[in-house]
Design an enzyme around this catalytic site. Structure first.
Site, mmCIF file in Angstrom:
data_model
loop_
_atom_site.group_PDB
_atom_site.id
_atom_site.type_symbol
_atom_site.label_atom_id
_atom_site.label_comp_id
_atom_site.label_asym_id
_atom_site.label_seq_id
_atom_site.Cartn_x
_atom_site.Cartn_y
_atom_site.Cartn_z
ATOM 1 N N ASP A 106 -23.464 48.591 28.193
ATOM 2 C CA ASP A 106 -22.443 49.577 27.828
ATOM 3 C C ASP A 106 -21.733 50.096 29.079
ATOM 4 O O ASP A 106 -22.283 50.037 30.186
ATOM 5 C CB ASP A 106 -23.085 50.776 27.118
ATOM 6 C CG ASP A 106 -23.676 50.401 25.771
ATOM 7 O OD1 ASP A 106 -23.305 49.340 25.236
ATOM 8 O OD2 ASP A 106 -24.501 51.190 25.268
HETATM 9 N N1 URA Z 1 -29.063 49.673 24.892
HETATM 10 C C1 URA Z 1 -27.987 50.491 24.911
HETATM 11 O O1 URA Z 1 -27.910 51.435 24.120
HETATM 12 N N2 URA Z 1 -27.032 50.264 25.813
HETATM 13 C C2 URA Z 1 -27.084 49.253 26.736
HETATM 14 O O2 URA Z 1 -26.175 49.097 27.557
HETATM 15 C C3 URA Z 1 -28.206 48.409 26.707
HETATM 16 C C4 URA Z 1 -29.192 48.636 25.774
#
Ligand code: URA
Length: 243
Positions: A106
């Site tokens: 993310d």
């Molecule tokens: N889980 C999440 O919520 N975000 C990420 O970037 C990776 C795993």
């Protein structure tokens, strides 16, 4: 069975825009080399990274690239974006062509991201059922309690995907600090899992994929090529689809 796209004769006919009969003549005259050796067989399997020459002209001479990147917060795991800097923007232009991201993070997650132009390598890690373990360091808004551990192990039902998450290992490191190991990568998975406890994730960092750890020498935004051993380390823990 080799797909027509993976055969030397189909590749030459398409690239040079000539009929198969003309391809046969080129091979007979030993004008085509694959990885430095004269190629004589029409049906030769060429795979994605064989170096193919007609006389002195390279028809395909791409080399496989495998990189690890320390993704900073605020950089998007995409190859193009109108608003944010992308992980590809952090790689020198000369190395960017054909690279794809192996397992996104993310925007506000930092840590280990892999990039490659070898889709066979990345697919073996990403295929459903591969279950490569990934380790994250998580900082939370509220205090953790021991009952999180069993809940993560049991799994959570995600209605959107109609799945129950695979057993995940959670280790409490401090009042608001945990280490989580997942063997899958559903959309915002860690945030959604802690969301079940109304405990927002305020910091998320990926440390490891398979047996490959993020190089501590890499500052956020820095990258380096993987060694041969590291290429294999990422696949450690991969289950074959039949397991
Ligand atoms: N889980 C999440 O919520 N975000 C990420 O970037 C990776 C795993």
């Amino acid at each position: 069975m080799i797909s027509p796209r993976g055969r030397l004769d189909s590749f030459l006919a398409k690239t040079l825009n000539i009929p198969k009969k003309a391809v046969r003549e080129l091979l007979k005259a030993e004008r085509v080399t694959v990885d430095g050796k004269a190629a004589l067989e029409m049906a030769l399997h060429i795979g994605p990274f064989r170096q193919i020459y007609l006389d002195e002209t390279a028809l395909r001479a791409e080399t496989p690239r495998y990189l690890m990147l320390h993704k900073p917060v605020g950089v998007v795991s995409a190859t193009k974006d109108k608003e944010h800097k992308t992980v590809l923007d952090l790689i020198p232009e000369a190395l960017r062509t054909g690279l794809h991201i192996v397992g996104r993070l993310d925007l506000n997650t930092s840590g280990l991201v892999l990039l490659s132009n070898d889709s066979r390598w990345s697919e073996s890690m990403m295929q459903p059922g591969a279950h490569v373990p990934k380790e994250y360091r998580v900082t939370l808004a509220n205090e953790l309690t021991e009952d999180y551990v069993a809940a993560f192990e049991r799994g959570f039902y995600f209605e959107t995907e109609n799945i129950t998450t695979l057993p995940a290992r959670l280790v409490i490191l401090g009042e608001r600090e945990a280490r989580v190991e997942l063997c899958e990568g559903k959309y915002h998975q860690i945030k959604r899992m802690f969301g079940r406890f109304q405990n927002p994730v305020v910091g998320l960092h990926r440390n490891r994929i398979g047996a490959l750890r993020l190089d501590p020498e890499l500052a956020p935004g820095q990258w380096r090529p993987l060694t041969e051993d590291e290429k294999l380390a990422c696949l450690q823990g991969v289950e074959s689809p039949n397991e």
